[in-house]
Design a protein around this motif. Sequence first.
Motif, PDB file in Angstrom:
ATOM      1  N   ARG A  19       0.824  -1.203   0.000  1.00 22.49           N
ATOM      2  CA  ARG A  19       0.000   0.000   0.000  1.00 22.49           C
ATOM      3  C   ARG A  19       0.864   1.262   0.000  1.00 22.49           C
ATOM      4  N   ARG A  20       2.019   1.198   0.676  1.00 22.14           N
ATOM      5  CA  ARG A  20       2.899   2.360   0.734  1.00 22.14           C
ATOM      6  C   ARG A  20       3.914   2.362  -0.399  1.00 22.14           C
ATOM      7  N   ASP A  21       3.719   1.466  -1.376  1.00 22.65           N
ATOM      8  CA  ASP A  21       4.532   1.471  -2.584  1.00 22.65           C
ATOM      9  C   ASP A  21       6.012   1.181  -2.334  1.00 22.65           C
ATOM     10  N   HIS A  74      -1.232  -9.657  -4.018  1.00 26.03           N
ATOM     11  CA  HIS A  74      -1.829  -8.709  -3.069  1.00 26.03           C
ATOM     12  C   HIS A  74      -3.247  -8.312  -3.459  1.00 26.03           C
ATOM     13  N   GLU A  78      -6.250  -8.753  -0.749  1.00 27.32           N
ATOM     14  CA  GLU A  78      -7.005  -7.574  -0.307  1.00 27.32           C
ATOM     15  C   GLU A  78      -8.495  -7.883  -0.246  1.00 27.32           C
TER      16      GLU A  78
ATOM     17  N   LYS C 195       0.369  -2.345  -8.682  1.00 23.28           N
ATOM     18  CA  LYS C 195      -0.877  -1.955  -8.019  1.00 23.28           C
ATOM     19  C   LYS C 195      -2.033  -2.072  -9.011  1.00 23.28           C
TER      20      LYS C 195
END
Lengths: 196, 196, 196
Positions: A19-21, A74, A78, C195
Amino acid sequence: MDLLGTFVFGLSGAMLAVRRDLDLFGILVLSLVAATAGGALRDMLIGATPAAFLSDQRYFVAALLAGVVVFFGHAQIEKLTRPVMVLDALGLGLFAVTGAQKALAYDLGPMGAIWIGVLTACGGGALRDVLVAEVPRVLCEEIYALAALLGALIVVLGHGAGWPAGLTAVCGAALASAWRIVSVYRGWQVPRARKR
Amino acid sequence: MDLLGTFVFGLSGAMLAVRRDLDLFGILVLSLVAATAGGALRDMLIGATPAAFLSDQRYFVAALLAGVVVFFGHAQIEKLTRPVMVLDALGLGLFAVTGAQKALAYDLGPMGAIWIGVLTACGGGALRDVLVAEVPRVLCEEIYALAALLGALIVVLGHGAGWPAGLTAVCGAALASAWRIVSVYRGWQVPRARKR
Amino acid sequence: MDLLGTFVFGLSGAMLAVRRDLDLFGILVLSLVAATAGGALRDMLIGATPAAFLSDQRYFVAALLAGVVVFFGHAQIEKLTRPVMVLDALGLGLFAVTGAQKALAYDLGPMGAIWIGVLTACGGGALRDVLVAEVPRVLCEEIYALAALLGALIVVLGHGAGWPAGLTAVCGAALASAWRIVSVYRGWQVPRARKR
């Protein structure tokens, strides 16, 4: 079981890293930190060094596997909010209980043992959040740490009353996990101080 | 006295937790962290494990009491800026001195002992601030850490010169606290590097 | 050599402190933290207490000297990006190697020793960044931690294969430093998770 807890805590670290790359290495580090820092803090505080996870390759494998799984999957994970939350609650109860037991084995008093149980269960997640410059969720969210406290408390009470250690461990872990799960579904919260 | 320092440091943690809108559990955790993390860091670094506060219930009671007091009375305590600051300065001097003494008892050299004194006095507050994702105030504000350094320095010098330990402890704690209090009233600051 | 690494890591802490406008004391603390926290974490985790830097005044002198140099000469040092980066890479390789060696001397397994090597090399920088409320650069930037891992890995492999310790140490440190330097010049990066 302990390895399953390590794996799930590793998942939580890796998900946050994605999420924080962060890059792949950051993901693996955050998996490892979330999975092992609670136990490492426990061992440093009570003097059980070298810290247990350092001598047991399986903890590394479990934590890093969690990182790899998240790196590739991921998006799928999620969507699995519920199963991940339930597994996380199981890890929480388990770590609280094993932490308190280890503290008692090192002759700490009841309050010390309870606090060590809470730190074992919540320390990894707290450090995980600090490393991405966030206020640890355990400080501001729901019944998380309180469930860990319940698990550790049952172990300490059982120890004081002379109940069989295995029984209190199972009860403590089960009740802590159950309380955490129920509190998420019900949206229970701890009271806040009234501000002016 | 040591317990009073623990209580006041606990107050500082709890007040910060209230300001950041943490729940009751977060308040108690931040009290406990602010009150005990400096000593815990000292004990982990010098190898005096299990960390002292874990075996002494009174530290828990003092720190948690501070959290409860703040939970119910934070509005009143916020008005007591001066008494709280003075008590905090006393805790600062005391923790710096006891930290340096313990380090000397573990055969550290002078610089190691001074640094341990500073960490004992400032570590709890630093971790408290890190946990709410703030730059530790001790790094950017006034003479705080320098006062701790003075207290630890006096203990180490007295130890080297063979002065009675009790006397140097009292002098060190008193001078450190006094310097801190005076520096707040006078607004003294440590120089900053000149930026381009 | 070890002291040179301490000095350069101290520089990195002090430069960050100046950039964040900390006072002189904050600069010295951040020098000390960046230079010594990796080794301190290593020693606390493996139980080699008191932590090594506490008993050796020269580490304090090297780290504090770095702080003083930056306080007066930060404008000049800021221009020396390349030399500082190269020295930092040397410190990185060196700390990774000595960390892994010390872990092996404490009978840790291969994964434990590699992780300790990485923590020794990267822990000081990570804590430095956490203390100014930033995400540790080591988590999101280039090949930094991976180079440390390479150095520690070579030491652990050489230990397993029975190669002379001195030789693997030199090879490990040299390759880790070289990889770090080349990766900066080439702009190599670790892959990120895709992402949604």
